[in-house]
Design a protein around this motif. Structure first.
Motif, PDB file in Angstrom:
ATOM      1  N   ASP A   1       0.888  -1.168   0.000  1.00 26.14           N
ATOM      2  CA  ASP A   1       0.000   0.000   0.000  1.00 26.14           C
ATOM      3  C   ASP A   1       0.920   1.210   0.000  1.00 26.14           C
ATOM      4  O   ASP A   1       1.553   1.528   1.004  1.00 26.14           O
ATOM      5  CB  ASP A   1      -0.891  -0.052   1.246  1.00 26.14           C
TER       6      ASP A   1
ATOM      7  N   THR B   1       1.732  13.458  -6.219  1.00 20.74           N
ATOM      8  CA  THR B   1       2.287  14.084  -7.427  1.00 20.74           C
ATOM      9  C   THR B   1       3.587  14.802  -7.060  1.00 20.74           C
ATOM     10  O   THR B   1       4.586  14.718  -7.780  1.00 20.74           O
ATOM     11  CB  THR B   1       1.275  15.106  -7.990  1.00 20.74           C
TER      12      THR B   1
ATOM     13  N   ASP C   1      -1.405  15.912   4.214  1.00 22.37           N
ATOM     14  CA  ASP C   1      -2.170  14.800   4.782  1.00 22.37           C
ATOM     15  C   ASP C   1      -1.975  14.769   6.297  1.00 22.37           C
ATOM     16  O   ASP C   1      -0.947  15.211   6.801  1.00 22.37           O
ATOM     17  CB  ASP C   1      -1.662  13.450   4.243  1.00 22.37           C
TER      18      ASP C   1
ATOM     19  N   ARG D   1      -6.760  14.314   4.001  1.00 20.53           N
ATOM     20  CA  ARG D   1      -6.168  15.618   3.714  1.00 20.53           C
ATOM     21  C   ARG D   1      -6.467  16.604   4.844  1.00 20.53           C
ATOM     22  O   ARG D   1      -7.506  16.535   5.490  1.00 20.53           O
ATOM     23  CB  ARG D   1      -6.759  16.174   2.409  1.00 20.53           C
TER      24      ARG D   1
HETATM   25  C1  WTA Z   1      -3.711  10.316  -1.129  1.00 25.15           C
HETATM   26  C2  WTA Z   1      -1.151   9.922  -6.129  1.00 25.15           C
HETATM   27  C3  WTA Z   1      -3.750   6.854   1.618  1.00 25.15           C
HETATM   28  C4  WTA Z   1      -3.115  11.291  -0.129  1.00 25.15           C
HETATM   29  C5  WTA Z   1       0.119   9.076  -6.133  1.00 25.15           C
HETATM   30  C6  WTA Z   1      -2.139  12.084  -0.963  1.00 25.15           C
HETATM   31  C7  WTA Z   1      -3.114   8.047  -0.226  1.00 25.15           C
HETATM   32  C8  WTA Z   1      -2.868  12.180  -2.285  1.00 25.15           C
HETATM   33  C9  WTA Z   1      -2.305   6.966  -0.652  1.00 25.15           C
HETATM   34  C10 WTA Z   1      -1.929  12.346  -3.451  1.00 25.15           C
HETATM   35  C11 WTA Z   1      -2.280   5.775   0.149  1.00 25.15           C
HETATM   36  C12 WTA Z   1      -2.122   8.599  -2.076  1.00 25.15           C
HETATM   37  N1  WTA Z   1      -3.026   5.775   1.265  1.00 25.15           N
HETATM   38  N2  WTA Z   1      -3.824   7.977   0.911  1.00 25.15           N
HETATM   39  N3  WTA Z   1      -1.585   4.711  -0.186  1.00 25.15           N
HETATM   40  N4  WTA Z   1      -1.706   7.345  -1.799  1.00 25.15           N
HETATM   41  N5  WTA Z   1      -2.984   9.031  -1.137  1.00 25.15           N
HETATM   42  O1  WTA Z   1      -1.076  13.658  -6.036  1.00 25.15           O
HETATM   43  O2  WTA Z   1      -4.136  12.111   0.373  1.00 25.15           O
HETATM   44  O3  WTA Z   1      -2.867  12.206  -7.087  1.00 25.15           O
HETATM   45  O4  WTA Z   1      -1.855  13.358  -0.444  1.00 25.15           O
HETATM   46  O5  WTA Z   1      -0.798  11.244  -6.056  1.00 25.15           O
HETATM   47  O6  WTA Z   1      -3.583  10.934  -2.397  1.00 25.15           O
HETATM   48  O7  WTA Z   1      -2.622  12.268  -4.661  1.00 25.15           O
HETATM   49  P1  WTA Z   1      -1.863  12.405  -6.039  1.00 25.15           P
END
Ligand code: WTA
Length: 651
Positions: free
Chosen positions: A416, A421, A507, A522
């Motif tokens: 997990d 980004t 987060d 978030r």
């Molecule tokens: C959430 C995606 C829980 C988190 C790669 C983060 C997650 C945002 C997880 C980023 C996970 C991403 N468990 N929450 N394994 N992975 N998040 O920029 O809130 O599209 O800040 O990147 O997704 O989203 P992004």
């Protein structure tokens, strides 16, 4: 419900040790992982310097590892020179020229195998076409393509000539595309006539034309891939077909050697204001992150078939389709379609057909497929699988357990992976041969990543179960470098809360008794719909741009499949709302931003709950949207009667 989710994660005590059979065949053994953790602990910079020498072919070796002089604008390997496409392609040609780089499966099930030699030739030819059409080093090209090999080819071709790409997800609307083109002042747009997803036509060129009719003045050339074969308008002098552009171009294109800090790409993502931010990534550091995390987290090696189901329009598709697997010389599957078409066993069928060993997807897909029932995965052997991954949002323990049992047959470790980004690659995640896993837990930070949880005063939160702000306390090579065109916003957003060395992820998180991280959600006005980030302000701006809307407030509520769904409270300029207007407004938002942003529910009201100082009480709206009992103090409300109205009007 979100609270009950957190509760159930807190009580979670199922722990799964890395399966013995997996450990025995793993490339990265527990002792290797231990050594990486130790080395990173002993010397943060030295650790990353060593990795950069081990995994990257440098044209000019770097002598300086980290430059923190202008923190938080960090530089890594700053006097080194390299080319990303050289590292992803050329360096494999001697030993793996005939190896399959990409197994592409189209929406309608056609399969194409592309070898490294072929991919190299196609990238070179397209890179020459880009140059012939006026794109050069440092210029920006927006890529608005379906999830087809040409998207990866376009990205790698930009990298080859030192141009900066900005990929815009094919589901985004014309205004979103236009805003991204304008913000980056892109010179070129690379798109397609259209494509089919789940049997439905996505008219990309039409949307692109619309975007360019409303703005996009910087665009000089549009390269159009013929994909759907639908009729499209071609503007003479501006638009050129992909096949014409590459016609007669040489399949040799010497790589442009660039500085390690040269921007590789910009990728727009949502934040707490209405305007998406152009996250800017580097060349050297970013590439290093892509390689290390593929090797560590997926145990990716030569005999694997890797499949990341993301679209190249998202960061996951950048790092784990276009760059990571190719830089590692791996074979990967790329898929144009959707998991439920033609039937909800599409993924599982493809796993068997292509003998996928590493499978990486999003919790929202797992939840959706789980709802369709066990019979779909049961139709397939799934015995090639070794590692399962998830990304994008918290995974609920029920979905985690289903994934483990029904897809992994209790034999595949689940990684997990928490990242963003902005972080460029994995940050907090299990390493499959090493880390015991727990449903709903992202476990621990990778070697060389210094994650912590702080309270508002900046003190580490050490008590198990206590929540706080998730931070990264040391720079890492694959972090974002800035926000395109807005360094101040970069500083303020990510380093404004504590100091110039403490990256604030946005987060909140907590630890369990063993020190494992759990992501709670978030802390800003960003919501996560089916694993896609969206700013509530973006949706609000879209709503108030509608002729009948005076004011809007957007919150989310938990959703069984999407993770979160949007509820919009809307105040009209005049009259009462009705179902028809609600439906119009939902479609309007989809047109403005893209289908992901479509509100699940619109609630009309005469006003919004505000404090006496005029601030919208979002927490209260969230409670109302969820249908929960209001326990907040509403005595400071300027207009208490509104609350009853909002509750009464809920469906
Ligand atoms: C959430 C995606 C829980 C988190 C790669 C983060 C997650 C945002 C997880 C980023 C996970 C991403 N468990 N929450 N394994 N992975 N998040 O920029 O809130 O599209 O800040 O990147 O997704 O989203 P992004």
């Amino acid at each position: 419900m979100a609270d009950s989710k957190i509760e159930s994660v807190l009580r979670e005590d199922r722990v799964f040790e890395p399966p013995q059979a997996f450990v025995e065949q793993a490339k990265l053994k527990p002792a290797d992982v231990e050594a990486l953790y130790q080395a990173a602990q002993d010397d943060h910079e030295g650790f990353w310097a060593e990795r950069a020498r081990e995994h990257i072919d440098w044209h000019k070796p770097f002598t300086q590892t980290l430059d923190s002089a202008n923190a938080p604008f960090f530089k890594w390997f700053t006097d080194g020179e390299l080319n990303v496409s050289y590292n992803c392609l050329d360096r494999h040609l001697d030993t793996k020229g005939d190896k399959t780089a990409i197994i592409f499966e189209s929406d309608d099930g056609e399969v194409e195998h592309i070898s490294y030699r072929e991919l190299h030739a196609r990238v070179c030819r397209f890179a020459n076409a880009l140059k012939a059409n006026g794109l050069g080093k440092g210029d920006r090209a927006v890529i608005y393509l379906p999830n087809v090999p040409q998207a990866a080819i376009a990205m790698l071709a930009c990298a080859r000539i030192g141009a900066i790409h900005s990929v815009v997800f094919g589901g985004f609307s014309a205004p979103s595309l236009r805003d991204r083109i304008d913000d980056a002042e892109a010179k070129m747009l690379i798109t397609a006539d259209g494509n089919y997803r789940g049997g439905k036509l996505i008219p990309l060129k039409d949307v692109a034309d619309k975007a360019l009719s409303q703005g996009g003045a910087s665009i000089e050339k549009v390269i159009v891939l013929k994909r759907s074969g639908t009729d499209v308008a071609m503007t003479s002098g501006r638009d050129i077909w992909w096949h014409d552009a590459i016609d007669g171009q040489s399949d040799d294109c010497p790589p442009e050697w660039v500085n390690a800090e040269h921007p590789l790409f910009i990728l727009y993502t949502s934040g707490s204001t209405g305007k998406p931010k152009g996250i800017q990534h580097s060349t050297g550091g970013y590439l290093l992150g892509a390689i290390c995390t593929c090797r560590w987290v997926f145990d990716l090696s030569d005999d694997d078939v890797f499949w990341c189901t993301a679209d190249v329009g998202w960061i996951t598709g950048h790092t784990y389709i276009a760059y990571g697997p190719t830089a590692c010389g791996a074979t990967q599957v790329m898929f144009e379609g959707v998991p439920t078409y033609p039937e909800p066993d599409r993924f599982w069928k493809m796993v068997d057909t292509h003998q996928v060993t590493i499978f990486y997807t999003a919790p929202t897909a797992i939840r959706a497929l789980m709802k369709h029932g066990d019979e779909y995965p049961q139709r397939h052997a799934l015995d090639s699988l070794k590692v399962l991954g998830t990304v994008g949002e918290p995974i609920n323990p029920e979905a985690w357990m289903w994934y483990r049992k029904m897809i992994g047959h209790d034999r595949c470790p689940i990684v997990d992976t928490w990242w963003q980004t902005e972080t460029g690659g994995h940050m907090i995640t299990p390493i499959p041969s090493y880390t015991p896993t727990k449903p709903g837990s992202v476990t621990r930070a990778l070697p060389g990543i210094d994650a912590d949880i702080l309270d508002e005063a900046g003190k580490p939160v050490t008590d198990a179960g206590a929540g706080g702000v998730l931070v990264i306390k040391k720079p890492w090579p694959y972090m974002l470098r800035t926000i395109w065109g807005d360094p101040e916003r970069y500083k303020e957003t990510y380093f404004g809360m504590y100091d110039a060395h403490t990256y604030v992820a946005g987060d909140s998180a907590q630890r369990d008794e063993q020190g494992n991280f759990r992501i709670l959600g978030r802390i800003d006005d960003v919501v996560n719909i089916s694993g896609h980030r969206l700013g509530t302000m973006e949706v609000e701006s879209a709503l108030v741009a509608h002729a009948e809307v005076a004011e809007a407030a957007v919150v989310s509520r938990p959703h069984e499949v999407k993770g979160e769904a949007i509820v919009a409270f809307v105040i009209l300029k005049s009259g009462e709302g009705n179902d028809e207007l609600a439906s119009d407004l939902r479609n309007w938002v989809a047109e403005q931003l893209g289908a992901i942003a479509k509100p699940e529910e619109i609630r009309f009201a005469d006003g919004l709950p505000k404090t006496r100082s005029g601030k919208i009480m979002r927490r209260l709206l969230r409670t109302v949207a969820r249908g929960d009992e209001v326990t907040q103090d509403v005595s400071t409300l300027e207009n208490p009667q509104i609350l009853e109205q909002l509750q009464a009007r809920g469906s």
